[in-house]
Design a protein around this motif. Sequence first.
Motif, PDB file in Angstrom:
ATOM      1  N   THR A  61      49.298  40.051   4.006  1.00  0.00           N
ATOM      2  CA  THR A  61      50.398  40.178   3.186  1.00  0.00           C
ATOM      3  C   THR A  61      51.500  40.184   3.163  1.00  0.00           C
ATOM      4  O   THR A  61      52.738  41.168   4.381  1.00  0.00           O
ATOM      5  CB  THR A  61      49.547  41.210   2.457  1.00  0.00           C
ATOM      6  N   LYS A  62      52.588  39.667   2.044  1.00  0.00           N
ATOM      7  CA  LYS A  62      53.711  40.241   1.742  1.00  0.00           C
ATOM      8  C   LYS A  62      53.634  41.070   0.943  1.00  0.00           C
ATOM      9  O   LYS A  62      53.557  41.015  -0.281  1.00  0.00           O
ATOM     10  CB  LYS A  62      54.550  38.391   0.927  1.00  0.00           C
ATOM     11  N   VAL A  63      54.873  42.046   1.038  1.00  0.00           N
ATOM     12  CA  VAL A  63      55.429  43.268   0.174  1.00  0.00           C
ATOM     13  C   VAL A  63      56.196  42.525  -0.967  1.00  0.00           C
ATOM     14  O   VAL A  63      57.285  42.288  -0.223  1.00  0.00           O
ATOM     15  CB  VAL A  63      55.192  44.796   1.053  1.00  0.00           C
ATOM     16  N   VAL A  64      56.125  42.249  -1.615  1.00  0.00           N
ATOM     17  CA  VAL A  64      57.120  42.088  -3.571  1.00  0.00           C
ATOM     18  C   VAL A  64      57.321  43.079  -3.793  1.00  0.00           C
ATOM     19  O   VAL A  64      58.953  42.530  -4.824  1.00  0.00           O
ATOM     20  CB  VAL A  64      56.231  41.099  -3.608  1.00  0.00           C
ATOM     21  N   ASP A  65      56.823  44.702  -3.678  1.00  0.00           N
ATOM     22  CA  ASP A  65      57.676  45.266  -4.324  1.00  0.00           C
ATOM     23  C   ASP A  65      56.522  47.103  -3.665  1.00  0.00           C
ATOM     24  O   ASP A  65      56.020  46.553  -2.959  1.00  0.00           O
ATOM     25  CB  ASP A  65      57.325  45.407  -5.637  1.00  0.00           C
ATOM     26  N   PRO A  66      57.664  47.787  -4.463  1.00  0.00           N
ATOM     27  CA  PRO A  66      56.479  49.115  -3.136  1.00  0.00           C
ATOM     28  C   PRO A  66      55.842  49.101  -3.005  1.00  0.00           C
ATOM     29  O   PRO A  66      55.122  49.447  -2.196  1.00  0.00           O
ATOM     30  CB  PRO A  66      57.474  50.517  -3.516  1.00  0.00           C
ATOM     31  N   LEU A  67      54.779  48.973  -4.278  1.00  0.00           N
ATOM     32  CA  LEU A  67      53.086  49.063  -4.000  1.00  0.00           C
ATOM     33  C   LEU A  67      52.536  47.676  -5.042  1.00  0.00           C
ATOM     34  O   LEU A  67      51.686  47.769  -5.324  1.00  0.00           O
ATOM     35  CB  LEU A  67      53.199  50.085  -5.321  1.00  0.00           C
ATOM     36  N   ALA A  68      53.946  46.993  -4.609  1.00  0.00           N
ATOM     37  CA  ALA A  68      52.853  45.301  -4.878  1.00  0.00           C
ATOM     38  C   ALA A  68      52.452  44.810  -3.739  1.00  0.00           C
ATOM     39  O   ALA A  68      53.438  44.189  -2.739  1.00  0.00           O
ATOM     40  CB  ALA A  68      53.566  44.591  -5.750  1.00  0.00           C
ATOM     41  N   PHE A  69      51.791  43.390  -3.474  1.00  0.00           N
ATOM     42  CA  PHE A  69      51.344  42.508  -2.053  1.00  0.00           C
ATOM     43  C   PHE A  69      50.802  41.560  -2.722  1.00  0.00           C
ATOM     44  O   PHE A  69      50.306  40.965  -3.810  1.00  0.00           O
ATOM     45  CB  PHE A  69      50.846  43.461  -0.804  1.00  0.00           C
ATOM     46  N   THR A  70      51.339  40.399  -1.926  1.00  0.00           N
ATOM     47  CA  THR A  70      50.779  38.571  -2.253  1.00  0.00           C
ATOM     48  C   THR A  70      50.305  38.601  -0.864  1.00  0.00           C
ATOM     49  O   THR A  70      50.369  38.710   0.314  1.00  0.00           O
ATOM     50  CB  THR A  70      52.266  38.269  -2.813  1.00  0.00           C
ATOM     51  N   ASP A  71      48.847  38.014  -0.771  1.00  0.00           N
ATOM     52  CA  ASP A  71      48.154  37.404  -0.176  1.00  0.00           C
ATOM     53  C   ASP A  71      49.153  36.327   0.284  1.00  0.00           C
ATOM     54  O   ASP A  71      50.062  35.727  -0.621  1.00  0.00           O
ATOM     55  CB  ASP A  71      47.276  36.836  -0.256  1.00  0.00           C
ATOM     56  N   VAL A  72      48.860  35.872   1.285  1.00  0.00           N
ATOM     57  CA  VAL A  72      49.754  34.825   2.882  1.00  0.00           C
ATOM     58  C   VAL A  72      48.181  34.558   3.898  1.00  0.00           C
ATOM     59  O   VAL A  72      48.488  32.821   3.246  1.00  0.00           O
ATOM     60  CB  VAL A  72      50.357  35.604   3.943  1.00  0.00           C
ATOM     61  N   PHE A  73      47.425  34.840   4.213  1.00  0.00           N
ATOM     62  CA  PHE A  73      46.983  34.553   4.991  1.00  0.00           C
ATOM     63  C   PHE A  73      45.515  35.157   5.653  1.00  0.00           C
ATOM     64  O   PHE A  73      45.716  37.015   5.555  1.00  0.00           O
ATOM     65  CB  PHE A  73      47.515  34.206   6.051  1.00  0.00           C
ATOM     66  N   VAL A  74      44.591  35.096   5.529  1.00  0.00           N
ATOM     67  CA  VAL A  74      42.972  35.537   5.937  1.00  0.00           C
ATOM     68  C   VAL A  74      42.545  35.067   6.830  1.00  0.00           C
ATOM     69  O   VAL A  74      41.496  33.374   7.088  1.00  0.00           O
ATOM     70  CB  VAL A  74      42.941  35.883   4.511  1.00  0.00           C
ATOM     71  N   ALA A  75      41.760  35.705   7.670  1.00  0.00           N
ATOM     72  CA  ALA A  75      41.010  34.981   9.003  1.00  0.00           C
ATOM     73  C   ALA A  75      39.805  35.990   9.134  1.00  0.00           C
ATOM     74  O   ALA A  75      40.221  37.166   9.173  1.00  0.00           O
ATOM     75  CB  ALA A  75      42.043  34.692  10.183  1.00  0.00           C
ATOM     76  N   LEU A  76      38.533  35.341   8.866  1.00  0.00           N
ATOM     77  CA  LEU A  76      36.948  36.411   9.219  1.00  0.00           C
ATOM     78  C   LEU A  76      36.417  34.999  10.455  1.00  0.00           C
ATOM     79  O   LEU A  76      35.611  34.377   9.664  1.00  0.00           O
ATOM     80  CB  LEU A  76      36.312  36.518   8.013  1.00  0.00           C
ATOM     81  N   GLY A  77      37.187  35.665  11.437  1.00  0.00           N
ATOM     82  CA  GLY A  77      35.345  34.731  12.312  1.00  0.00           C
ATOM     83  C   GLY A  77      36.772  33.512  12.878  1.00  0.00           C
ATOM     84  O   GLY A  77      37.491  33.336  11.977  1.00  0.00           O
ATOM     85  N   PRO A  78      35.600  32.423  12.357  1.00  0.00           N
ATOM     86  CA  PRO A  78      35.958  31.057  12.304  1.00  0.00           C
ATOM     87  C   PRO A  78      36.442  30.793  10.959  1.00  0.00           C
ATOM     88  O   PRO A  78      37.028  29.571  10.544  1.00  0.00           O
ATOM     89  CB  PRO A  78      34.834  30.121  12.394  1.00  0.00           C
ATOM     90  N   GLN A  79      36.367  31.231   9.950  1.00  0.00           N
ATOM     91  CA  GLN A  79      37.221  30.632   8.289  1.00  0.00           C
ATOM     92  C   GLN A  79      38.262  31.371   8.094  1.00  0.00           C
ATOM     93  O   GLN A  79      39.224  32.793   8.159  1.00  0.00           O
ATOM     94  CB  GLN A  79      36.127  31.601   7.460  1.00  0.00           C
ATOM     95  N   HIS A  80      39.079  30.573   8.162  1.00  0.00           N
ATOM     96  CA  HIS A  80      40.705  31.137   7.904  1.00  0.00           C
ATOM     97  C   HIS A  80      41.624  30.085   7.173  1.00  0.00           C
ATOM     98  O   HIS A  80      40.854  29.209   6.202  1.00  0.00           O
ATOM     99  CB  HIS A  80      41.560  30.116   9.132  1.00  0.00           C
ATOM    100  N   ARG A  81      42.358  31.183   5.561  1.00  0.00           N
ATOM    101  CA  ARG A  81      42.904  30.591   4.588  1.00  0.00           C
ATOM    102  C   ARG A  81      43.978  31.368   4.296  1.00  0.00           C
ATOM    103  O   ARG A  81      44.399  31.818   4.704  1.00  0.00           O
ATOM    104  CB  ARG A  81      41.670  31.284   3.382  1.00  0.00           C
ATOM    105  N   ALA A  82      44.708  30.352   3.715  1.00  0.00           N
ATOM    106  CA  ALA A  82      46.866  30.253   3.885  1.00  0.00           C
ATOM    107  C   ALA A  82      46.335  30.243   1.981  1.00  0.00           C
ATOM    108  O   ALA A  82      45.743  29.336   1.791  1.00  0.00           O
ATOM    109  CB  ALA A  82      47.511  29.426   4.409  1.00  0.00           C
TER     110      ALA A  82
END
Length: 415
Positions: A100-121
Amino acid sequence: MLGGWTERPVPAPQVCARAALGPGALWAAAWGVLLLTAPAGAQRGRKKVVHVLEGESGSVVVQTAPGQVVSHRGGTIVLPCRYHYEAAAHGHDGVRLKWTKVVDPLAFTDVFVALGPQHRAFGSYRGRAELQGDGPGDASLVLRNVTLQDYGRYECEVTNELEDDAGMVKLDLEGVVFPYHPRGGRYKLTFAEAQRACAEQDGILASAEQLHAAWRDGLDWCNAGWLRDGSVQYPVNRPREPCGGLGGTGSAGGGGDANGGLRNYGYRHNAEERYDAFCFTSNLPGRVFFLKPLRPVPFSGAARACAARGAAVAKVGQLFAAWKLQLLDRCTAGWLADGSARYPIVNPRARCGGRRPGVRSLGFPDATRRLFGVYCYRAPGAPDPAPGGWGWGWAGGGGWAGGARDPAAWTPLHV
């Protein structure tokens, strides 16, 4: 306040009543104190929190690079992140990796997730982000075609069943900070308007760290501007009375009278107060060049002059990037896309605007009367339709005719 750092009160630590805690809670609290009071040197450049489960069995530990990684616009960078288990009985199957990317001290935006063979940006990272996959325990993220908006802090989180850990990676960009205000004059921009103004000039709002680095590199500017965290500051290398005074108490550089520093107004009301902007831009994928037509052009003719060479009128950020990163040096003022007239100086010399390198500005001349050449930007891969050299004039010949001819009727002519 002007000329001084704005001090922000540090909240007093909260004290918990011992009587309210049982023996188990006291043990857990002691672990928390141990984690929070780790030596400052061990925490520098990284954020590391180890979650200790009961019995200390199988905890996952994430390790990220200290300091920061550096790239440039259009580049490819690896955000390093590895993990391991404190107990050897755990495998790497079923592990979820999340960036995830930190956009504010307490706020994040999703960048990339991987669980086993499943990947998603996600979002703008689609098609640009993927795992490095360099063996078991590697959670490093490869980021291609880096953009200005990619600058910032990223969190690498590893989760396996009930165990998790996270580490921070900071992505910095090579580039240049430049002060900016629009044609309307100084101190006209709210925070949101400053963000848009930088984007229109091929930049983003600079961070406090980027402004500090620019100050160390010699930037001296006596007008306050917005930064991306909502604060308002300005850099002074040559202390003087109109720019916060001669004292050093409000300087980030800590050098007193000799060094100046960053004058800090603190965090301001971003919807009501108005200042200039400090923008940041990075490497150019294309090329900026100066075009001097056969006849001087008013601003209305600048776009047509550049179009004849397969280009567009350069933006302010593009000229600064060409000056800083491509060493463009030209002692002739030219139009830019915002209606200003500027010129870049790498090697200071007489009659070229002073003894320091930089981008000189003539402000915003009257577009109908002040006539200059023009700085153009040609994107990578764009052909030059006139590689042998073209100028501007009228197909029927003739000259200015007392200024009666309409520049809209100009056509490219070979010279």
